[in-house]
Design a protein around this motif. Structure first.
Motif, mmCIF file in Angstrom:
data_model
loop_
_atom_site.group_PDB
_atom_site.id
_atom_site.type_symbol
_atom_site.label_atom_id
_atom_site.label_comp_id
_atom_site.label_asym_id
_atom_site.label_seq_id
_atom_site.Cartn_x
_atom_site.Cartn_y
_atom_site.Cartn_z
ATOM 1 N N LYS A 18 7.273 -7.838 -2.970
ATOM 2 C CA LYS A 18 6.110 -8.557 -2.450
ATOM 3 C C LYS A 18 5.918 -9.826 -3.264
ATOM 4 O O LYS A 18 6.601 -10.025 -4.292
ATOM 5 C CB LYS A 18 4.865 -7.663 -2.546
ATOM 6 N N ALA A 60 -7.139 4.834 0.351
ATOM 7 C CA ALA A 60 -6.059 4.008 0.903
ATOM 8 C C ALA A 60 -4.727 4.728 0.675
ATOM 9 O O ALA A 60 -4.555 5.423 -0.332
ATOM 10 C CB ALA A 60 -6.054 2.648 0.213
ATOM 11 N N PRO A 61 -3.794 4.614 1.619
ATOM 12 C CA PRO A 61 -3.905 3.871 2.877
ATOM 13 C C PRO A 61 -4.440 4.768 4.004
ATOM 14 O O PRO A 61 -3.907 5.855 4.236
ATOM 15 C CB PRO A 61 -2.457 3.495 3.152
ATOM 16 N N ASP A 66 -6.447 -1.183 7.534
ATOM 17 C CA ASP A 66 -5.359 -2.007 7.004
ATOM 18 C C ASP A 66 -5.279 -1.928 5.484
ATOM 19 O O ASP A 66 -4.515 -2.681 4.870
ATOM 20 C CB ASP A 66 -5.560 -3.474 7.409
ATOM 21 N N CYS A 67 -6.084 -1.064 4.863
ATOM 22 C CA CYS A 67 -6.176 -1.051 3.407
ATOM 23 C C CYS A 67 -4.903 -0.495 2.773
ATOM 24 O O CYS A 67 -4.077 0.137 3.420
ATOM 25 C CB CYS A 67 -7.390 -0.243 2.971
ATOM 26 N N GLY A 68 -4.796 -0.727 1.467
ATOM 27 C CA GLY A 68 -3.631 -0.273 0.719
ATOM 28 C C GLY A 68 -2.782 -1.432 0.252
ATOM 29 O O GLY A 68 -2.913 -2.560 0.734
ATOM 30 N N HIS A 70 0.662 -3.525 0.070
ATOM 31 C CA HIS A 70 1.685 -3.804 1.072
ATOM 32 C C HIS A 70 2.933 -4.350 0.392
ATOM 33 O O HIS A 70 2.840 -5.116 -0.579
ATOM 34 C CB HIS A 70 1.200 -4.841 2.094
ATOM 35 N N CYS A 71 4.092 -3.979 0.875
ATOM 36 C CA CYS A 71 5.350 -4.547 0.397
ATOM 37 C C CYS A 71 6.393 -4.428 1.500
ATOM 38 O O CYS A 71 6.181 -3.736 2.497
ATOM 39 C CB CYS A 71 5.829 -3.859 -0.882
ATOM 40 N N TYR A 101 2.087 7.057 1.145
ATOM 41 C CA TYR A 101 2.459 5.788 1.774
ATOM 42 C C TYR A 101 2.738 5.989 3.251
ATOM 43 O O TYR A 101 3.006 7.101 3.723
ATOM 44 C CB TYR A 101 3.673 5.160 1.083
ATOM 45 N N ARG A 109 2.915 0.572 3.406
ATOM 46 C CA ARG A 109 1.504 0.427 3.046
ATOM 47 C C ARG A 109 1.175 1.686 2.259
ATOM 48 O O ARG A 109 1.365 2.800 2.756
ATOM 49 C CB ARG A 109 0.635 0.278 4.294
ATOM 50 N N TYR A 110 0.648 1.534 1.032
ATOM 51 C CA TYR A 110 0.661 2.680 0.121
ATOM 52 C C TYR A 110 -0.527 2.680 -0.833
ATOM 53 O O TYR A 110 -1.292 1.705 -0.924
ATOM 54 C CB TYR A 110 1.970 2.701 -0.664
#
Length: 220
Positions: A18, A60-61, A66-68, A70-71, A101, A109-110
């Motif tokens: 990310k 989260a997630p 959309d939380c968490g 991201h990569c 995740y 998303r994790y």
């Protein structure tokens, strides 16, 4: 009928990539990162747990949020994000995906992450970065940093790459990269000592120039 996502139980934490902006706390004692899009208002540490950016109380997630963190799976895909104008001063992060995740086609998303390696791009002038200097913006309590060479730091508040790694903790490695030239900042090795010396010399040169100008004004 409630659909359930298939579960994965990897033997080792997945690796993701990310981009983020490095940040330094207002008192200069802590270092971390802040995202470039969703969640950019919430700086995080090298080892941290995601919080819902919308302030909701779920963990989260969450599947319906959309939380968490991201990569993406592919390093090249993350590097491509650095070519846009607003992301030129960001750094590339290699992370370990921890906790729960959700896997997508391009990434995760994790819930938790550990930043293992931060690769710092070149200074705005094109030279290899020797430090991370005040970028001119920030978040409440946090000052955003941007890659800077020894010659461009001048009097701006800054921290060397090794200094940033020490403040961030958790065995973070910070690498300055520009093409084939790389410099490790995980410890005080020879390239790091050279960078530290160049940074100090650049600051001394700048102060000497300012003193000389003041002397000329005094004579006038």
């Amino acid at each position: 009928m409630r659909l359930r996502l298939p579960e994965e139980r990897p033997t080792e934490p997945p690796t993701g990539y990310k981009i983020a902006h490095p940040v330094l706390s207002q008192d200069g004692t802590r270092a971390g990162f802040t995202g470039v899009s969703l969640g950019g208002a919430l700086p995080y540490g090298v080892l941290d747990e995601a919080r819902c950016v919308y302030g909701l109380r779920h963990r989260a997630p969450h599947r319906r949020c959309d939380c968490g963190f991201h990569c993406v799976h592919d390093r090249t895909a993350a590097e491509a994000l650095l070519t846009t104008a607003e992301n030129r001063a960001a750094v590339l992060l290699e992370v370990s995906v921890l906790g729960a995740y959700i896997r997508f086609e391009r990434g995760f998303r994790y819930a938790r992450q550990r930043v293992r390696i931060a690769t710092v791009g070149p200074c705005a002038c094109g030279a290899v970065a020797a430090a991370l200097a005040d970028a001119g913006w920030g978040r409440p309590g946090w000052r955003a940093l941007a890659p800077s060479c020894a010659g461009c730091v001048r009097a701006r508040q800054s921290v060397s790459l090794a200094g940033f790694a020490r403040l961030a903790g958790e065995r973070l490695r910070v690498i300055a990269g520009s093409g084939a030239t790389t410099m490790s900042a995980a410890g005080l090795d020879v390239p790091e000592l050279v960078a530290e010396a160049a940074l100090l010399q650049a600051r001394l040169d700048w102060f000497q120039t300012q003193l000389a100008r003041l002397g000329e004004r005094g004579k006038g």
